[in-house]
Structures are given as structure tokens and as C-alpha cells.
Write an enzyme that holds these catalytic residues in place. Structure first.
Site, mmCIF file in Angstrom:
data_model
loop_
_atom_site.group_PDB
_atom_site.id
_atom_site.type_symbol
_atom_site.label_atom_id
_atom_site.label_comp_id
_atom_site.label_asym_id
_atom_site.label_seq_id
_atom_site.Cartn_x
_atom_site.Cartn_y
_atom_site.Cartn_z
ATOM 1 N N LYS A 152 1.122 4.324 -2.883
ATOM 2 C CA LYS A 152 0.881 5.751 -2.657
ATOM 3 C C LYS A 152 2.122 6.589 -2.967
ATOM 4 O O LYS A 152 2.007 7.732 -3.414
ATOM 5 C CB LYS A 152 0.398 5.974 -1.226
ATOM 6 N N TYR A 190 0.839 -1.199 0.000
ATOM 7 C CA TYR A 190 0.000 0.000 0.000
ATOM 8 C C TYR A 190 0.875 1.252 0.000
ATOM 9 O O TYR A 190 0.642 2.195 -0.768
ATOM 10 C CB TYR A 190 -0.922 -0.008 1.223
#
Length: 280
Positions: A158, A154
């Protein structure tokens, strides 16, 4: 220019708009007079949400499928006009140690959080460039400036969104198309199910992110961090040697927030949906 003046009448597309940050943003923009289109891979929920809020366009949108994305944007422009703002919000956040993360989950995170943003941006820019106006707003995360154990893939996704968006701001400088990133801290949506938010930083509310988006539309800039305190800490940590920054992060509770401190049972429903598994 205030938020109402800047937003009134604009055609705004929001991916992942059926719930959470996407829905809060759609609701806030609609209240200021924007013409809203929400798309979501959860067809049942997006139709229920769109009907309940009387949005102009709502329906199925798979951000990992070029045909689905193109068809959705075509419908928006046929129905309510040229797209002024595209908000790439759809994203997932499975938790756990990397070695325990199945390959299909790794690919799913990257497909939705990175490819979906790149695809949506590409399709949006292609429509905006001939008009010489438009605004792409990508929902990133403060995780894109930091690193949190239990969220390795994750975090990577990002970081990618931030680098991508910043680069396009320079690539298309002077064209009239603007690019912005929104970097929320932990936010009280389903993504935080079972996660114990500890330390000095409060979690943001979806409405905080919506307000930041409105501010960006009114006064475009490269990025905005939410909350201000979390953003300040993130930037300050980035200036420290990595060992010192990691120690500060542990002191603020990041070391176990997405590992040992997670209530697995409470988080189970979200994790299954995020991983693309059938619900019980």
C-alpha cells in the site's frame, strides 16, 4: 458538481468488484446513473453479482495477467463505450509474521496489490490519454501511511500504491487524466474476518469508501482518507518521531490486532482464498 451529476452516464470499471468495497462502490455508482463494469478473479461470484445487480458488464478478470486485463477493458469499450473511470480495487490482506509468510504468498500480495494496480493504471491511461480525459482511482489504505505488525508485506504494497499514484499525478499533469488514491481505515469486509477491531477508531463500512469514491469523481483530488478520524490520526502520527508514533499505535491496539488477537478459525476461509489455496 454534485455526485449524481458527476457520475451519471460515466463508464466505470471496478476490479475486485464481486464483493466488499468493490461491490459497494459499484452499487452506489450505478444508483447514480453510472454504467458499471465489474471484473473479478472469482468468476462464479462475479457472474452471480453482476446478474443480481444488472450491471452492464461483468466477468472474469485476473489483474496480474496483462492479456486478461486488456481483454476485459476491450469488452467494456465494445459494449458500453470509452472508460471514464478505472477503479483499481482488487487486493488481498494475508496476516501473520513475516518469517511465517511463504514466498508464494509474498509474491501473490505484491502481484495483486502492486503489479495489478500498476498494470491496470497503465492500460487505463493508454486509453484515456488520446481522449484527454479520464480518472484512475486506486484503492490504497491508511496502512500505506503507517505500519501495522502482522501486515508487513501488505503495508509495503500500500505504500507502493500511494507513491505510484502520487507520482503519476505529476507525470501526467495537464493531460486531462486525473489520479487519486483512497485510503480506507480497517473496513468491515472479508479482509477483517477474525480481526478484533479495538481502540478509539471504528471500522469503516464499504459504503463509506463508496461515498469517498463518488466524492472524488465529483471533485478530483490526490487522495482521500476514510474515516476522517482515522485519517487525522494517521497524519498526526506521521508527524511524530517514530518511537512516539509506534507507542501511540500500540495504545490504539495496533500491536496485536493482526497477530495475537486474530481468531484464526474465523479467519481461515478468507486466508485460504487470499493465499490462493483451495477451500476445504
Amino acid at each position: 458538481m454534485n455526485g449524481h451529476t458527476a457520475v451519471n452516464g460515466k463508464v466505470v470499471v471496478i476490479t475486485g468488484g464481486a464483493r466488499g468495497i468493490g461491490l459497494a462502490t459499484a452499487t452506489a455508482l450505478a444508483a447514480l446513473g453510472a454504467r458499471i463494469a465489474i471484473g473479478d478473479v472469482d468468476e462464479t461470484t462475479v457472474k452471480e453479482t453482476g446478474t443480481a445487480h444488472d450491471f452492464e458488464v461483468y466477468g472474469h478478470l485476473d489483474v496480474t495477467d496483462a492479456a486478461s486485463f486488456e481483454q476485459f477493458l476491450d469488452e467494456v469499450e465494445r459494449t458500453i463505450g470509452p472508460i471514464d473511470v478505472l477503479i483499481n480495487n482488487a487486493g488481498i490482506m494475508p496476516t501473520g509474521k513475516l518469517v511465517d509468510e511463504p514466498d508464494q504468498v509474498t509474491r501473490r500480495i505484491l502481484d495483486i496489490n502492486v503489479y495489478g494496480v500498476i498494470l491496470g493504471t497503465k492500460l487505463g491511461v493508454a486509453r484515456m490519454l488520446p481522449r484527454g480525459s479520464g480518472h484512475i482511482i486506486n484503492i490504497a489504505s491508511l496502512a500505506g501511511e503507517t505500519h501495522l505488525p502482522g501486515l508487513a508485506t501488505y503495508n509495503a504494497s500500500k505504500h507502493a500504491v500511494l507513491g505510484f499514484t502520487d507520482t503519476l499525478g505529476e507525470e501526467y499533469r495537464g493531460t486531462g487524466v486525473r489520479f487519486s488514491s483512497v485510503l480506507p481505515t480497517l473496513t468491515n469486509t472479508e479482509l477483517l474476518s477474525g480481526v478484533q477491531s479495538k481502540g478509539v477508531m471504528r471500522a469503516a463500512e464499504p459504503e463509506d469508501i463508496a461515498a469517498a469514491v463518488i466524492g472524488l469523481i465529483a471533485k478530483p483530488r490526490a487522495k482521500v482518507r476514510v474515516t476522517k478520524l482515522a485519517g487525522f490520526i494517521s497524519q498526526a502520527v506521521g508527524l511524530l518521531p517514530q518511537s512516539a508514533g509506534d507507542a501511540l499505535g500500540r495504545a490504539l491496539g495496533s500491536g496485536q490486532a493482526f497477530l495475537g488477537d486474530v481468531d484464526a478459525e474465523e479467519r481461515k476461509k478468507y486466508e485460504r482464498r487470499a493465499r490462493g489455496e483451495r477451500a476445504d
